[in-house]
Design a protein around this motif. Sequence first.
Motif, mmCIF file in Angstrom:
data_model
loop_
_atom_site.group_PDB
_atom_site.id
_atom_site.type_symbol
_atom_site.label_atom_id
_atom_site.label_comp_id
_atom_site.label_asym_id
_atom_site.label_seq_id
_atom_site.Cartn_x
_atom_site.Cartn_y
_atom_site.Cartn_z
ATOM 1 N N LEU A 130 -6.008 -13.458 -19.969
ATOM 2 C CA LEU A 130 -5.889 -14.091 -18.660
ATOM 3 C C LEU A 130 -4.526 -13.773 -18.029
ATOM 4 C CD1 LEU A 130 -8.067 -15.999 -17.626
ATOM 5 C CD2 LEU A 130 -6.578 -17.875 -18.215
ATOM 6 N N SER A 158 -14.896 -23.491 -16.791
ATOM 7 C CA SER A 158 -14.469 -23.013 -15.483
ATOM 8 C C SER A 158 -14.812 -21.551 -15.281
ATOM 9 C CB SER A 158 -12.958 -23.174 -15.362
ATOM 10 O OG SER A 158 -12.337 -22.345 -16.324
ATOM 11 N N GLY A 159 -15.158 -20.857 -16.384
ATOM 12 C CA GLY A 159 -15.483 -19.442 -16.256
ATOM 13 C C GLY A 159 -14.267 -18.551 -16.116
ATOM 14 N N VAL A 160 -13.055 -19.017 -16.475
ATOM 15 C CA VAL A 160 -11.913 -18.108 -16.377
ATOM 16 C C VAL A 160 -11.829 -17.175 -17.581
ATOM 17 C CG1 VAL A 160 -10.513 -19.599 -14.907
ATOM 18 C CG2 VAL A 160 -10.232 -19.701 -17.369
ATOM 19 N N LEU A 185 -11.326 -24.327 -20.163
ATOM 20 C CA LEU A 185 -11.613 -22.920 -20.426
ATOM 21 C C LEU A 185 -13.105 -22.690 -20.590
ATOM 22 C CD1 LEU A 185 -8.765 -21.943 -22.903
ATOM 23 C CD2 LEU A 185 -8.968 -21.396 -20.489
ATOM 24 N N GLY A 223 -14.478 -25.769 -12.022
ATOM 25 C CA GLY A 223 -13.237 -25.277 -12.600
ATOM 26 C C GLY A 223 -12.049 -25.852 -11.847
ATOM 27 N N THR A 269 -14.241 -15.207 -20.774
ATOM 28 C CA THR A 269 -15.605 -14.946 -21.224
ATOM 29 C C THR A 269 -15.736 -15.386 -22.667
ATOM 30 O OG1 THR A 269 -14.787 -12.736 -21.550
ATOM 31 C CG2 THR A 269 -16.370 -13.057 -19.783
#
Lengths: 179, 659
Positions: B378, B300-302, B297, B316, B304
């Motif tokens: 998400l 990976s930039g999924v 998390l 990611g 913020t």
Amino acid sequence: MRNYRFLIAALPLAVMIGLGSMFYERLGKDPSELPSALIGKPVPAFELPGLDDGKGLSADDLRNGPVTVVNVFASWCAPCRIEHPLLTALTKVPGIRIVGMAYKDEPAATRGFLEQLGNPYERIGVDQAGRVAIDWGVYGVPETYLVSTDGQIMWKHVGPLTEDVIRNDMLPLAERLMK
Amino acid sequence: MSGSPGIAEFGHFALILAFCVALVQGIVPLAGAARGHVPSIRLGDHAAVLQFLLVAAAFAALVHAYVTSDFSVLNVFENSHSKKPMLYKVTGVWGNHEGSLLLWALMLTMFGAMVAVFGRNLPETFRARVLSVQGLVGVGFIAFMLFTSNPFARIDPAPLEGNGLNPILQDPGLAFHPPFLYAGYVGISIAFSFAVAALIEGRVPPSWARWVRPWTLAAWAMLTIGITGGSYWAYYELGWGGFWFWDPVENASLMPWLAATALLHSAIVVEKRDTLKSWTILLAIIAFSLSLLGTFLVRSGVLTSVHAFASDPTRGFFILIFLLAVTGGALALYAVRAPALKPGGMFQTVSREGALVLNNLLLATATATVLLGTLYPLILDALGGAKVSVGPPYYNSTFMPLMVPLMVALAIGPLLPWKRGDLLGVLGRLKFIALASAVGGLLVFWLTVDAPLLPVLAFIVAFFLAGSVVVEVLERVQFRKRGVPGALRRLVALPRGAVGMSLAHMGLAVSIFGIAAASGFAEEHLGIMKEGDTVEIAGWSLTFEGVEDVPGPNYTATRGRFEVAGLGPMFPETRRFESPPMETTEAAIHPTILGDLYVVVGEKTGPGHAVRIYWKPFVMWIWAGGLMMAAGGFFSLSDRRLRVGAPVRRAAPRPQAAE
């Protein structure tokens, strides 16, 4: 009984596969991409003076003209420097006009910024107080909008542009708008 | 340039070799254990030590590049600066994505080597399998570095000066808490490897729990220190006086901690009562998976987050594949093998093990709650829903209420005997404590005007828990029968595991007390102050005496001066760094046992300065409690029974049946 135990034992695996496919789906997408209430709406009424004696920017300019990229920038913003070469490259794409909105910036500093890096903007509106940016729903610099020929905001990107965003999102949309 | 040619390449080469060794370690001992081939089985020990030495060499090479400011190494250029103080040059090694991965790998291989060296009491085939699994995890990690995040990449020509380290990272708190967190995350990998090895063998003897507990305990204690340190750092550095923000990165450390806490407790049940095995194995897998999920998390930039490393979809993707391989592989094995694990005997609901099961249920639910809160934005986004962010209100209404029954179970559990307990009897022993806690809570409620309900409830459970720990210790040392001298002698002679438990439980009570006080009863003054203005807060009187500019080693500070009646001056600062340009706030904090006075000076606004002043009652207790918990963990770890080779060595079934 045995089958039932097996199902329970396989449950964590199933949950993980579900989560994994969701992560896969989300990869490479920008979580900070925000929906804008203004998408599909006409640009707000505004009129901004130009830099020095250059042409300013107003809603009228956007209502009739080619497909326009509106880039909100500032000399004090580091990511703006990062995305700057991409804007310069965009000037070579036919049928697209690039205009800038200098956000909360001293005109002298803006001028220095453009002298140093080059000026990709056909017009620049100086929004020193940041009031027009509020009407546009600017969230932070840099921010980039795509406006159709009749002055509708069609797309918005928060944060610095990247090659991916330009190639996969912005240009395909711009091409459709040109038709 | 000052760089020594070749040292970075040496580090890179060591890392490649470590990758090869990890591959061998991941395959050969596992195959050897299946076939009963002794030399292959023994290879695992040597490979684990060698892999550690190679990664250590790579790490040393990167440290060297940082210390000598070798800007021809991309990673050093991006994250260091020749003017940076030496301490932060070193800690800068792990203040970035690539370097922190290398530290991860260093600790991972260190734990592996420790199993090889200190795990002599493990049956040889079992140890070989554990080391193989550990080796496979190492393969994934080192490959991740080599293929997507090489810390030794060069740039040519070498720049003259580095980009500097994020000034927020130039802080002792932030420099030192990540290594503890990583040690914690990685330590759990040992529990994971033990779990997978047990699944491969298809049996979980009670001795398994005895082997796995010290490792879990060590990892848990490290993680506790890391989380405590991170929370304290956020408190004094971010300038808002908050100590926990429910940020995805914080949650990423909290989830493995909750799972590891559950694992610690369920392993006791496996050891003492030979039951709850399948669940314990699952917990070990989940705890490590949550550590990896946190890494995913963050990088990976999924999601913020303020703490997120620069995100990169390629990375990611790699971590996701790695995460799925590790977790998926283990869970698939679990799905196949767990149903065949012999279920243990039934047990009474009201018993020590019953309380531990309740503890596990609540901890698992709490973990799931945090996971859901972290991933909800998400999930919703993936389903095409709206953009949301999940904040404190969610956790206040889901996580916090779970803590109340958990505390009660925790207070009662240690007083219950194994096998069958007498709930009424225990409640009878605790009745005075319960009464006193309730009266104490009501007193707080009555004394403070419109006190919020949850903190008052938290006070009551914290008092109750603390009281029950005291009762438990007094009973254990037979205080009533023996009086003070006899009880003290017994206290010294108590098993360290028992003392550690009491210490950790007391630490939790102290933390909960601090959290309740600081979040429910804080006072604040936010506003603009001119020179000479005075503010009264929580009995303190602060007079603002203006600001001055002060130069620092690599920043300039605007330093405010507040004269506090009866205390003297306080100097909060705002620091402006040049490379990269950035501002940080340095709050002035006057810590006392009863609470902290916390002063922040902000930017010039009109005739004065924006000022934030907080009174945070008992806030130090939060971290004091955290350190007590960790101390309890380490103290238990020193218990003779957990020490290597102890206690009675049962003849382990040496020649394992071939798979």
